[in-house]
Design a protein around this motif. Structure first.
Motif, PDB file in Angstrom:
ATOM      1  N   CYS A 282      25.020  12.377  -5.431  1.00  0.00           N
ATOM      2  CA  CYS A 282      23.710  13.011  -5.282  1.00  0.00           C
ATOM      3  C   CYS A 282      23.155  13.312  -6.675  1.00  0.00           C
ATOM      4  O   CYS A 282      23.859  13.883  -7.512  1.00  0.00           O
ATOM      5  CB  CYS A 282      23.856  14.305  -4.471  1.00  0.00           C
ATOM      6  N   ILE A 283      21.920  12.883  -6.909  1.00  0.00           N
ATOM      7  CA  ILE A 283      21.317  13.072  -8.231  1.00  0.00           C
ATOM      8  C   ILE A 283      20.085  13.966  -8.119  1.00  0.00           C
ATOM      9  O   ILE A 283      19.221  13.738  -7.265  1.00  0.00           O
ATOM     10  CB  ILE A 283      20.919  11.712  -8.858  1.00  0.00           C
ATOM     11  N   VAL A 284      20.034  14.973  -8.977  1.00  0.00           N
ATOM     12  CA  VAL A 284      18.864  15.847  -9.063  1.00  0.00           C
ATOM     13  C   VAL A 284      18.251  15.651 -10.449  1.00  0.00           C
ATOM     14  O   VAL A 284      18.982  15.609 -11.444  1.00  0.00           O
ATOM     15  CB  VAL A 284      19.264  17.328  -8.873  1.00  0.00           C
ATOM     16  N   ILE A 286      15.262  17.099 -13.145  1.00  0.00           N
ATOM     17  CA  ILE A 286      14.249  18.093 -13.480  1.00  0.00           C
ATOM     18  C   ILE A 286      13.583  17.616 -14.769  1.00  0.00           C
ATOM     19  O   ILE A 286      14.238  17.486 -15.810  1.00  0.00           O
ATOM     20  CB  ILE A 286      14.883  19.489 -13.666  1.00  0.00           C
ATOM     21  N   PHE A 295      13.324   9.779 -12.168  1.00  0.00           N
ATOM     22  CA  PHE A 295      12.929  10.062 -10.784  1.00  0.00           C
ATOM     23  C   PHE A 295      13.154   8.858  -9.869  1.00  0.00           C
ATOM     24  O   PHE A 295      13.212   8.999  -8.661  1.00  0.00           O
ATOM     25  CB  PHE A 295      11.462  10.522 -10.724  1.00  0.00           C
ATOM     26  N   LYS A 296      13.267   7.663 -10.479  1.00  0.00           N
ATOM     27  CA  LYS A 296      13.480   6.464  -9.662  1.00  0.00           C
ATOM     28  C   LYS A 296      14.882   6.424  -9.056  1.00  0.00           C
ATOM     29  O   LYS A 296      15.130   5.686  -8.119  1.00  0.00           O
ATOM     30  CB  LYS A 296      13.269   5.202 -10.501  1.00  0.00           C
ATOM     31  N   VAL A 297      15.814   7.187  -9.628  1.00  0.00           N
ATOM     32  CA  VAL A 297      17.170   7.175  -9.069  1.00  0.00           C
ATOM     33  C   VAL A 297      17.553   8.518  -8.456  1.00  0.00           C
ATOM     34  O   VAL A 297      18.621   8.654  -7.875  1.00  0.00           O
ATOM     35  CB  VAL A 297      18.241   6.802 -10.133  1.00  0.00           C
ATOM     36  N   ALA A 298      16.667   9.514  -8.612  1.00  0.00           N
ATOM     37  CA  ALA A 298      17.030  10.861  -8.163  1.00  0.00           C
ATOM     38  C   ALA A 298      16.860  11.014  -6.656  1.00  0.00           C
ATOM     39  O   ALA A 298      15.866  10.583  -6.082  1.00  0.00           O
ATOM     40  CB  ALA A 298      16.186  11.891  -8.887  1.00  0.00           C
ATOM     41  N   ASP A 299      17.839  11.634  -6.005  1.00  0.00           N
ATOM     42  CA  ASP A 299      17.697  11.953  -4.585  1.00  0.00           C
ATOM     43  C   ASP A 299      16.690  13.087  -4.428  1.00  0.00           C
ATOM     44  O   ASP A 299      15.923  13.113  -3.479  1.00  0.00           O
ATOM     45  CB  ASP A 299      19.052  12.373  -4.009  1.00  0.00           C
ATOM     46  N   TYR A 300      16.753  14.029  -5.368  1.00  0.00           N
ATOM     47  CA  TYR A 300      15.814  15.150  -5.337  1.00  0.00           C
ATOM     48  C   TYR A 300      15.198  15.301  -6.722  1.00  0.00           C
ATOM     49  O   TYR A 300      15.906  15.506  -7.716  1.00  0.00           O
ATOM     50  CB  TYR A 300      16.533  16.448  -4.964  1.00  0.00           C
ATOM     51  N   GLY A 301      13.881  15.170  -6.782  1.00  0.00           N
ATOM     52  CA  GLY A 301      13.197  15.300  -8.060  1.00  0.00           C
ATOM     53  C   GLY A 301      12.352  16.554  -8.089  1.00  0.00           C
ATOM     54  O   GLY A 301      11.681  16.875  -7.102  1.00  0.00           O
ATOM     55  N   LEU A 302      12.405  17.259  -9.204  1.00  0.00           N
ATOM     56  CA  LEU A 302      11.572  18.443  -9.338  1.00  0.00           C
ATOM     57  C   LEU A 302      10.778  18.293 -10.635  1.00  0.00           C
ATOM     58  O   LEU A 302      11.366  18.185 -11.719  1.00  0.00           O
ATOM     59  CB  LEU A 302      12.459  19.692  -9.366  1.00  0.00           C
TER      60      LEU A 302
END
Ligand SMILES: Cc1cc2nc3c(=O)[nH]c(=O)nc-3n(C[C@H](O)[C@H](O)[C@H](O)COP(=O)(O)OP(=O)(O)OC[C@H]3O[C@@H](n4cnc5c(N)ncnc54)[C@H](O)[C@@H]3O)c2cc1C
Ligand SMILES: Nc1ncnc2c1ncn2[C@@H]1O[C@H](COP(=O)(O)O)[C@@H](O)[C@H]1O
Lengths: 324, 254
Positions: A282-284, A286, A295-302
């Motif tokens: 799981c990738i977050v 920020i 953000f292209k690989v993030a499961d959750y982007g902030l």
């Protein structure tokens, strides 16, 4: 027919990655054939009988005073002796600092090939196959083993351990003839400050990049990591700037990690950074730039300013910890 | 150490790390069309360290060696431009053989040179095998330290450090020895214009090699399924509670 597993120990403790290898060996034994035998080189028995619970039926122990520290040549002789003894079809190593040094030496001694850093192992049409990331994870290579035994090193944190309650392994001595001291001799092991977990063995990693603006702001990363029980990582940009030590670097020329949670903070997500962390579960991300490639690989982007978001996140995690 | 101290550096020509990987029509190898080739980044540390040892001793010879198709001559010229004295090209056209066959070819070429130090990168960034160094040391029957992060030479012995999980091993070794280099060992120099000019006149010896039967068989090269971009949780600190909820309830990682 059997499977041989190299049992890694340091300072008299069996390293946890060994249980992952024994877990995969146990699963393979159902198609390749067992039993699962371990081989360990050590100055004294590190409690090998207990590895029965992890799946080893038997462990061969090569005891020698040279083996108080890692000794590549001596260890390779021990594994070779075990191979000659049990005639395994498959030999498994960890793709750890030790296994990555040892496995190619054993391969050269036996005159067989080695598939290193495998992330998947299987049997197809009766033949063993393995998949391994190449080009820093940009592609997967599938291989077969024309010679016996098949040697593989397995990436840590990818394969699951098993637990067989109450089982014990039979520990038997293995004779290795060595004359004199090691030619390349480990004189001591200097611990990394804080005795923290290595990135490759961490379940959670919080990494910081150039977005932190300066080394002093890594305190933000450390506080979040503390709250999450995580290890701190870094991009190459901050390592090259001298903000963080080399062993913190994640990426193509740093470490390849597969934690269950990877939090990238102020990291743009250059292809060489992604190479080291895109197999995380799981990738977050920020980042204040909504178009950052991370953000292209993030499961959750902030999307946001890390100087506001990270303290808020740390506080929220602490609150959660206090509740549970 | 004195006299003509020979050091050998094994270098590999690899695709630039920015390369977009495309699979060749055989389904097993990289499609080389459009690829920019470079000296393997880890091998730069190896070349640099050999040059530093030669400079410290004030004498000796640094020989760079590479196995591969005609194009590796460019890579060898790069290393010569950095300051290596001469080069050996083990010519082999077609698909690169596996690590053990590379190590065997290198062994045959290096053994007669009787080097005091053999240097390699810890890993080639194309196959990511990290195998050739320890294999070659075993074949040459040399003591070997892989993934060296610091190197101190005194007389005919060296003190080295290599990183392990949670620490650093401090190692003593007597020369001759074979070492593989990690990032952080040194800061590789750039080739100067003078170096580039001089490299054109330095000799590259060429030998054809025929690798033996494969020890590992590649059956397929595939691109991993692209990691689908996930969700934008929101903007700023206001989105933090939602992020924490998702990590806890959906991903179940905290
Ligand atoms: C051969 C080679 C090997 C390499 N190996 C590696 C490697 O192993 N690992 C690696 O990481 N890199 C590696 N690189 C370097 C890589 O190409 C990038 O240069 C590097 O990853 C960039 O680091 P960064 O993301 O920290 O910095 P930057 O690319 O500068 O990104 C900083 C990010 O921070 C964000 N930001 C700025 N301020 C804030 C704020 N206040 N709040 C939130 N976000 C903010 C910005 O939007 C930006 O996205 C390698 C390069 C080469 C050529
Ligand atoms: N074809 C080759 N020619 C010369 N050296 C090589 C070759 N392949 C690998 N090497 C060396 O071995 C190191 C490790 O490569 P590898 O085992 O393929 O990851 C590289 O960094 C080079 O120093």
């Amino acid at each position: 027919m059997s499977i041989l597993v190299f049992i890694e120990q340091r300072d008299g403790n069996v390293r946890s990655v060994t249980r992952e290898l024994l877990g995969e060996a146990t699963r393979l034994a159902s198609s390749v054939g067992g039993p699962v035998t371990g081989v360990c080189a050590a100055a004294a028995d590190p409690g090998l009988a207990q590895l029965g619970e992890a799946g080893a039926a038997r462990v061969l122990l090569a005891c020698h005073e040279r083996f108080a520290f890692y000794d590549g040549e001596g260890y390779a002789m021990a594994v070779e002796a075990a191979v000659r003894d049990v005639h395994p079809k498959v030999v498994l190593f960890a793709a750890s600092a030790m296994g990555r040094d040892l496995a190619p030496r054993v391969a050269a001694r036996l005159g067989v090939g080695l598939a290193s850093d495998c992330t998947q192992v299987g049997v197809e049409d009766g033949a063993l196959t393995a998949s391994r990331p190449v080009f820093a994870g940009k592609a997967l290579q599938r291989v077969r083993f024309p010679k016996a035994p098949a040697l593989l090193s397995l990436r840590p944190k990818v394969f699951a351990a098993v637990s067989i309650a109450g089982a014990t392994a039979a520990v038997e001595p293995l004779a290795v003839a060595m004359a004199g001291p090691a030619r390349a001799r480990v004189t001591r092991v200097a611990a990394v400050a804080g005795g923290r977990l290595d990135l490759t063995e961490s379940e959670i990693i919080v990494s910081g990049g150039r977005g932190l603006k300066g080394p002093e702001h890594f305190a933000l990363i450390e506080e979040l990591a503390g709250a999450l029980g995580a290890t701190v990582g870094a991009s190459r940009a901050v390592v090259d700037a001298g903000w963080r030590p080399h062993h913190d670097q994640v990426g193509q020329t740093g470490k390849t990690v597969s934690p269950k949670l990877y939090v990238a903070i102020g990291i743009s997500g250059a292809i060489q950074h992604l190479a080291g962390m895109s197999s995380s579960k799981c990738i977050v991300a920020i980042n204040k730039d909504p178009d950052a490639p991370i953000f292209k690989v993030a499961d959750y982007g902030l999307v946001g300013d890390l100087f506001e978001v990270v303290p808020a996140l740390t506080a929220a995690v602490r609150k959660l910890n206090a509740q549970t | 150490m004195g006299g003509n101290v020979i050091q050998v550096v094994c270098v590999k020509r690899v695709p630039d790390t920015e390369t977009r990987v495309k699979v060749a029509s055989d389904g097993r190898n990289l499609d080389p069309a459009g690829v920019t080739w470079v000296l393997n980044p880890y091998d730069e540390f190896a070349v640099e360290q050999a040059l530093r040892v030669r400079e410290k001793l004030g004498a000796g010879e640094v020989i760079v060696i590479s196995m591969g198709a005609a194009g590796v001559q460019t890579t060898l010229r790069n290393a010569l431009a950095m300051g290596a004295d001469r080069a050996i090209h083990l010519r082999h056209e077609g698909v690169a053989p596996d690590s053990l066959e590379v190590a065997r070819a290198l062994e045959a070429a290096i053994r007669p040179l009787a080097p005091a130090l053999v240097w390699l990168g810890k890993q080639a960034v194309d196959d990511d095998a990290a195998q050739v160094g320890p294999m070659l040391a075993t074949l040459l029957d040399l003591p070997c330290v892989s993934v060296v992060a610091s190197f101190e030479l005194s007389g005919d012995a060296a003190t080295l450090e290599r990183e392990i999980e949670g620490g650093r091993e401090v190692i003593e070794v007597r020369l001759p020895a074979l070492l593989t280099t990690d990032k952080g060992l040194n800061e590789p120099r750039y080739a100067s214009l003078k170096g580039i000019m001089a490299a054109k006149r330095k000799p590259i010896e060429e030998f054809a090699v025929t690798p033996g039967a494969p020890n590992i068989e590649v059956t397929a090269l595939t691109l991993p399924p692209p990691r689908s971009a996930g969700r934008r949780v929101g903007e700023g600190a206001a989105a933090v509670p939602e992020l924490v909820r998702l990590l806890r309830e959906e991903a179940r990682v905290i």
